[in-house]
Design an enzyme around this catalytic site. Sequence first.
Site, PDB file in Angstrom:
ATOM      1  CD  GLU A 194      -3.235  -1.051   2.165  1.00 31.33           C
ATOM      2  OE1 GLU A 194      -3.316  -0.025   2.795  1.00 31.33           O
ATOM      3  OE2 GLU A 194      -4.277  -1.885   1.655  1.00 31.33           O
ATOM      4  CD  GLU A 318      -3.613  -5.980   3.101  1.00 33.33           C
ATOM      5  OE1 GLU A 318      -4.571  -5.210   3.460  1.00 33.33           O
ATOM      6  OE2 GLU A 318      -2.520  -5.988   3.214  1.00 33.33           O
TER       7      GLU A 318
HETATM    8  O1  AHR Z   1      -5.221  -5.997   6.635  1.00 31.60           O
HETATM    9  C1  AHR Z   1      -5.325  -4.842   7.717  1.00 31.60           C
HETATM   10  C2  AHR Z   1      -4.426  -3.688   6.786  1.00 31.60           C
HETATM   11  O2  AHR Z   1      -5.191  -3.282   5.835  1.00 31.60           O
HETATM   12  C3  AHR Z   1      -3.155  -3.943   6.356  1.00 31.60           C
HETATM   13  O3  AHR Z   1      -2.055  -3.859   7.207  1.00 31.60           O
HETATM   14  C4  AHR Z   1      -2.905  -3.110   5.158  1.00 31.60           C
HETATM   15  O4  AHR Z   1      -2.202  -3.251   4.110  1.00 31.60           O
HETATM   16  C5  AHR Z   1      -4.446  -2.671   4.850  1.00 31.60           C
HETATM   17  O5  AHR Z   1      -4.725  -1.246   4.745  1.00 31.60           O
END
Ligand code: AHR
Length: 515
Positions: A194, A318
Amino acid sequence: MKKQLLALVAALMVGAGAQAADIKVVVNADQPGPVIHRNIYGQFAEHLGTGIYEGMWVGPESKIPNVRGWRKDVVAALKDLHVPLVRWPGGCFADEYHWREGIGPRAQRPVKVNTTWGGVAENNAVGTHEFFDLAEQLGAETYVNGNLGTGSPQEMAEWLEYMTADGNSTLAQLRRKNGHAKPFRVHYFAVGNESWGCGGNMRPEYYVDLYRQAATFLKTPQNNRPVFIASGGHDARTDWTETLAKGLKGVPFDAISHHGYTLPTGKWETKGAAVGFGEDQWISTLAHTQTIDAWVRKNTAVLDQHDPKKRVGFYFDEWGSWYDPEPGSNPGFLVQRNTLRDALLAALHFHVFHANAERVKMTNVAQMVNVLQAMILTSKDKLALTPTYHAFKLYVPFQDATSLPASIENNPVYLVGKTEMPSLSVTAGRAKDGKLYVGLVNANATQAAELALQVGANAAKAVKGQLLTAGAMDAQNELGKPAQVVPVPFEAQAVGGKLTLKLPAKSIVVVAVEG
Ligand code: AHR
């Protein structure tokens, strides 16, 4: 108004039963699509709350039964899911993680503050060796996320050397001294996480330059070269995909990581409750998953322009539900309940990922244990398997299956207030065991559905599998209490040349088709 009327008519039709068979699911078994890579069922474990510490790692000295520190009960439950891949150490944590702090005797490892997640002490008890041990115990592939935010190309290059070098370099010797003679097998390696946000608040152009610089130095033995992943965008955004696809030619670059979470309200300030919600937030949550299909397609269409041979993967590494934190918990621990709604949300994601399997060859649910949409909840020696766990288990046959086109005729509209979505969703595949599997979701919280199942022009003879549903939309499996959401056997036989499946409201059905 017209839509509401249509939904009402559709609902009455299903209720009436007579016209119910108008809903038809057709699977084209003779038109195989891409393979559904097993890593679509990947998982994410971050140094966050009790996701790793307590939830999975209790240490070798713990009274809780463990193998070299990893809880036996958790590992056994995860093995039943055939977890194909684990991503570690973050997430946001990855861009603050320095690998040298997590090797050597555990008592001598530095204690840091986990500034991203809850401000708690991070004693580095779980480091590189422990992570690879977990992956080995699970039989899973490994996805290591490098630190671009506070790290350097040198630090990432040396970490890769430590993990993969087979010669007599000082770092290879150090790994041996720390207990691992052979190189670790690193299947995937990402440069940052990210980077548009917690990973450094960068612009994609700046990230491209940093990635190019770092990737130039990320060298491994040829037989242990990981898939190199660039940190991409999120949600509907395509700017990162576009800039990366254009800018990363000529350096090791195999895939883009993209993230997208589901919030019932769509707002980060008030996301919505994990339990005790109404049908409005049931449908807003599930309808959102269908938006994810459009996000993936928009991004892969951009990739198609720059990479027509489809060499570069689009990894949704994610995903999952994100609710307001459990009252009384540390908000930085991202603790939330997990209900039947989460199980359907997971299944709908699987359908989206299967439909896009040509580019989407890896995804990771966030996260494995105790954090966000977890598979497992633990407290001390107790453990509960969440509804999401059961959804993952139902879909195990789809790992490495060949996808098959499947369509729904007369799919009833599900409408609540102003939000609507198709009631039913289907996916199909020919599994490695040779059988044809069909996965079905009835998202409608109140109306059952009857559908005729055909394979090509013919009715299937019989189906056998499992059904997951419960009485309440927010039914859950709580620690120390009898589970409310567990799969039950499901089967149906053709009668008079027609195979009719009866899907209860708010349910998932996965069946193997006979004949
Ligand atoms: O999964 C929780 C968080 O969400 C992770 O650390 C991040 O990559 C995303 O914003």
